[in-house]
Design a protein around this motif. Structure first.
Motif, PDB file in Angstrom:
ATOM      1  N   VAL A  93       2.303  -2.309   0.116  1.00 25.23           N
ATOM      2  CA  VAL A  93       2.804  -3.586   0.734  1.00 25.23           C
ATOM      3  C   VAL A  93       2.030  -4.665   0.140  1.00 25.23           C
ATOM      4  O   VAL A  93       0.619  -4.417   0.167  1.00 25.23           O
ATOM      5  CB  VAL A  93       2.523  -3.433   2.267  1.00 25.23           C
ATOM      6  CG1 VAL A  93       3.108  -5.058   2.747  1.00 25.23           C
ATOM      7  CG2 VAL A  93       3.505  -2.402   2.888  1.00 25.23           C
ATOM      8  N   THR A  97       1.000  -8.418   0.153  1.00 27.74           N
ATOM      9  CA  THR A  97       0.755  -9.738   1.178  1.00 27.74           C
ATOM     10  C   THR A  97       0.384 -10.870   0.653  1.00 27.74           C
ATOM     11  O   THR A  97      -0.235 -11.060  -0.702  1.00 27.74           O
ATOM     12  CB  THR A  97      -0.170  -9.208   2.162  1.00 27.74           C
ATOM     13  OG1 THR A  97      -1.521  -9.252   1.479  1.00 27.74           O
ATOM     14  CG2 THR A  97       0.226  -8.154   3.069  1.00 27.74           C
ATOM     15  N   THR A 148       8.924  -5.150  -8.067  1.00 19.82           N
ATOM     16  CA  THR A 148       8.887  -5.134  -6.700  1.00 19.82           C
ATOM     17  C   THR A 148      10.216  -4.722  -5.917  1.00 19.82           C
ATOM     18  O   THR A 148      11.262  -4.686  -6.770  1.00 19.82           O
ATOM     19  CB  THR A 148       8.859  -6.640  -6.139  1.00 19.82           C
ATOM     20  OG1 THR A 148       9.812  -7.313  -6.414  1.00 19.82           O
ATOM     21  CG2 THR A 148       7.250  -7.092  -6.745  1.00 19.82           C
ATOM     22  N   LEU A 203      12.294  -4.475  -1.913  1.00 17.64           N
ATOM     23  CA  LEU A 203      12.383  -4.681  -0.244  1.00 17.64           C
ATOM     24  C   LEU A 203      12.510  -3.452   0.359  1.00 17.64           C
ATOM     25  O   LEU A 203      13.485  -2.741   0.107  1.00 17.64           O
ATOM     26  CB  LEU A 203      13.510  -5.744  -0.068  1.00 17.64           C
ATOM     27  CG  LEU A 203      13.325  -6.330   1.289  1.00 17.64           C
ATOM     28  CD1 LEU A 203      12.162  -7.257   1.457  1.00 17.64           C
ATOM     29  CD2 LEU A 203      14.498  -7.405   1.412  1.00 17.64           C
ATOM     30  N   ASP A 234      12.115  -1.983   4.404  1.00 22.09           N
ATOM     31  CA  ASP A 234      12.008  -2.047   5.741  1.00 22.09           C
ATOM     32  C   ASP A 234      11.176  -3.627   6.116  1.00 22.09           C
ATOM     33  O   ASP A 234      10.451  -3.897   6.763  1.00 22.09           O
ATOM     34  CB  ASP A 234      10.803  -1.141   6.483  1.00 22.09           C
ATOM     35  CG  ASP A 234      11.263   0.361   6.266  1.00 22.09           C
ATOM     36  OD1 ASP A 234      12.538   0.242   6.281  1.00 22.09           O
ATOM     37  OD2 ASP A 234      10.454   0.876   6.157  1.00 22.09           O
ATOM     38  N   GLY A 235      12.070  -4.464   5.291  1.00 22.22           N
ATOM     39  CA  GLY A 235      11.657  -5.941   5.775  1.00 22.22           C
ATOM     40  C   GLY A 235      10.340  -6.452   5.052  1.00 22.22           C
ATOM     41  O   GLY A 235       9.988  -7.788   4.790  1.00 22.22           O
ATOM     42  N   GLN A 236       9.764  -5.667   4.197  1.00 20.84           N
ATOM     43  CA  GLN A 236       8.498  -6.001   3.654  1.00 20.84           C
ATOM     44  C   GLN A 236       8.795  -5.884   1.988  1.00 20.84           C
ATOM     45  O   GLN A 236       9.595  -5.037   1.485  1.00 20.84           O
ATOM     46  CB  GLN A 236       7.353  -5.076   3.896  1.00 20.84           C
ATOM     47  CG  GLN A 236       6.793  -5.256   5.379  1.00 20.84           C
ATOM     48  CD  GLN A 236       5.759  -4.362   5.678  1.00 20.84           C
ATOM     49  OE1 GLN A 236       5.893  -3.279   5.755  1.00 20.84           O
ATOM     50  NE2 GLN A 236       4.470  -4.754   6.188  1.00 20.84           N
ATOM     51  N   VAL A 286       7.255  -4.623  -1.393  1.00 20.70           N
ATOM     52  CA  VAL A 286       6.422  -3.425  -1.810  1.00 20.70           C
ATOM     53  C   VAL A 286       6.539  -3.169  -3.200  1.00 20.70           C
ATOM     54  O   VAL A 286       7.332  -3.903  -3.985  1.00 20.70           O
ATOM     55  CB  VAL A 286       6.732  -2.098  -1.172  1.00 20.70           C
ATOM     56  CG1 VAL A 286       6.572  -2.113   0.138  1.00 20.70           C
ATOM     57  CG2 VAL A 286       7.863  -1.598  -1.357  1.00 20.70           C
TER      58      VAL A 286
END
Ligand code: AMP
Ligand code: GLY
Length: 429
Positions: free
Chosen positions: A355, A357, A375, A377, A379-381, A383
């Motif tokens: 993930v 941030t 990168t 997407l 589950d909404g994050q 990664v």
């Protein structure tokens, strides 16, 4: 205009970001794209850039997609589809596409072709020989006084260039490429060059078959670790401009390289429309070309496009149309620095799915733009999904300011195992 961009790296995010600013663009797709590309919006109408799940080498599917959507222009980022002939295929079906055709892509897909071309048209390059047999190749290495560079002819994922400190290493390199066939068919022939010392810079020129417009200089950092140590990578960071060539010297290089290049292309029946990216060594005997790439560099594109003032779509359209001669390419006076954040272990094995941030905080930093490479997407994050993950890029009034701004943005971003070089642009000071 409706645009399709092909590719999924940091280079393609930079292309999409810059093209999205053009007031001509009404709709844009990117195949396959990445999580950062999917967040871009068009300046003209706020529409999303849509990522399409098609690989950059799935030529028939890309053609069908461009036909179905009635794309007005397709822009190709990576070298592989160009070498596979995507431009020839689209043109055969009457579609407008930007990038070099298959014949022109040979400058990148065959080092033997490029070396012979440079010698024939008097383009300054290393002393070199091209060989299809191991014996004469080794004998030539022995004439080079100890150090030599042995290069597999074809595309070898950036690994086909072996720098040899002595004759024993050179013979081992020739055997590895030509006898053990470490790079398969790409090693059926080799180019052997004298080892050149100096500062290495990247040049870019936009071409339209007749005219070549040179960009400012930039410099890549190919090794994984600070101080140019560690393994070779796709590129760990770039900056532009470099202090190693004055504007007058750059114009001189352009004259010595681009004029014979374009003349040679016309003579050989090569319609070179697209980007020419020569790798250049600035030696004490003047600039020498090490290789040609037939596409935008990655991560050179990230620094170039943050500095580009002109509308990129208009430039690419002029490159396709053959009308670059009348076009002025405008650059911002500011400097740009791009720091690549990579997955732990890259360029060797690395994990995916970590993930990421801090992207929103980094985006708020003055002058900064975070280009995504590997990168996704999930589950909404957002990664990690590749070796080179992000290209954290910043403009500044000079190189030091751009470097400070890029590293300030890097400090905001976190993912497990992240590694980056701390000395991008340091050679300039
Ligand atoms: P290439 O893909 O041919 O550019 O080679 C990859 C890298 O090897 C270059 O970026 C240079 O750092 C290095 N290299 C290639 N050719 C030479 C040469 N003749 N002398 C010194 N270094 C070289
Ligand atoms: N910057 C290295 C490459 O694009 O090949």
């Amino acid at each position: 205009m409706k645009l399709l961009v092909i590719g999924s790296g940091g280079r393609e995010h930079a292309l999409v970001w810059k093209l999205a600013q053009s007031p001509h663009v009404t709709q844009m797709w990117c195949a396959p794209g990445n999580a950062g590309i999917a967040q871009e919006r068009l300046a003209r109408n706020g529409a999303e850039v849509k990522c399409v799940n098609l690989g950059a080498e799935e030529l028939p599917k890309l053609l069908a997609f461009a036909q179905e959507k009635k794309a007005d222009l397709t822009v190709v980022g990576p070298d592989n589809p160009l070498a596979l002939g995507i431009v020839d295929l689209f043109q055969k079906h009457g579609l407008r596409i930007w990038g070099v055709n298959r014949k022109a892509a040979q400058f990148e897909s065959s080092k033997v072709f490029s070396q012979k071309f440079m010698e024939k048209y008097g383009i300054p390059t290393a002393a070199a020989g091209t060989f299809s047999e191991a014996g004469p190749a080794k004998a030539f290495c022995a004439t080079l006084g100890g150090k030599s560079v042995v290069k597999a002819d074809g595309l070898a994922l950036g690994k086909g260039v072996l720098i040899c400190a002595n004759q024993t290493e050179a013979e081992k390199a020739v055997d590895e490429i030509m006898v053990s066939k470490a790079f398969g068919a790409a090693g059926a022939r080799v180019v052997i060059q004298e080892f050149l010392e100096g500062n290495e810079v990247s040049l870019h020129a936009l071409c339209d078959g007749k005219t070549a417009k040179i960009f400012p200089t930039s410099q890549d950092h190919k090794r994984a670790l600070d101080g140019d140590l560690g393994l070779n990578t796709g590129g760990m960071g770039t900056y532009s401009p470099t202090p190693f060539l004055t504007d007058a010297q750059l114009a001189d290089v352009a004259k010595k390289v681009l004029e014979p290049f374009m003349r040679g292309c016309v003579a050989e029946g090569i319609d070179y429309r697209g980007l020419l990216y020569p790798g250049v060594m600035l030696t004490k005997n003047g600039p020498k070309i090490l290789e040609f790439n037939a596409r935008f560099g990655d991560p050179e594109t990230q620094v170039y496009l943050t500095r580009l003032e002109s509308d990129l779509l208009e430039l690419l359209a002029a490159s396709v149309a053959g009308s670059l001669a009348g076009v002025e390419v405008k650059w911002k006076p500011q400097a740009s620095v791009c720091v690549v954040m990579a997955s732990g272990g890259y360029p060797g094995n690395y994990a995916k799915g970590k993930v990421i941030t801090g992207l929103a905080d980094a985006a708020k930093m003055p002058g900064a733009k975070v280009f995504h490479a590997g990168t996704a997407l999930k589950d909404g994050q957002i990664v990690t999904n590749g070796g080179r993950v992000l290209g954290v890029t910043a403009l500044g009034n000079d190189l030091r300011a751009a470097q400070a701004a890029a590293y300030a943005a890097v400090q905001k971003i976190h993912f497990d195992g992240a590694h980056f070089r701390r000395d991008i642009a340091a050679k300039a000071f």
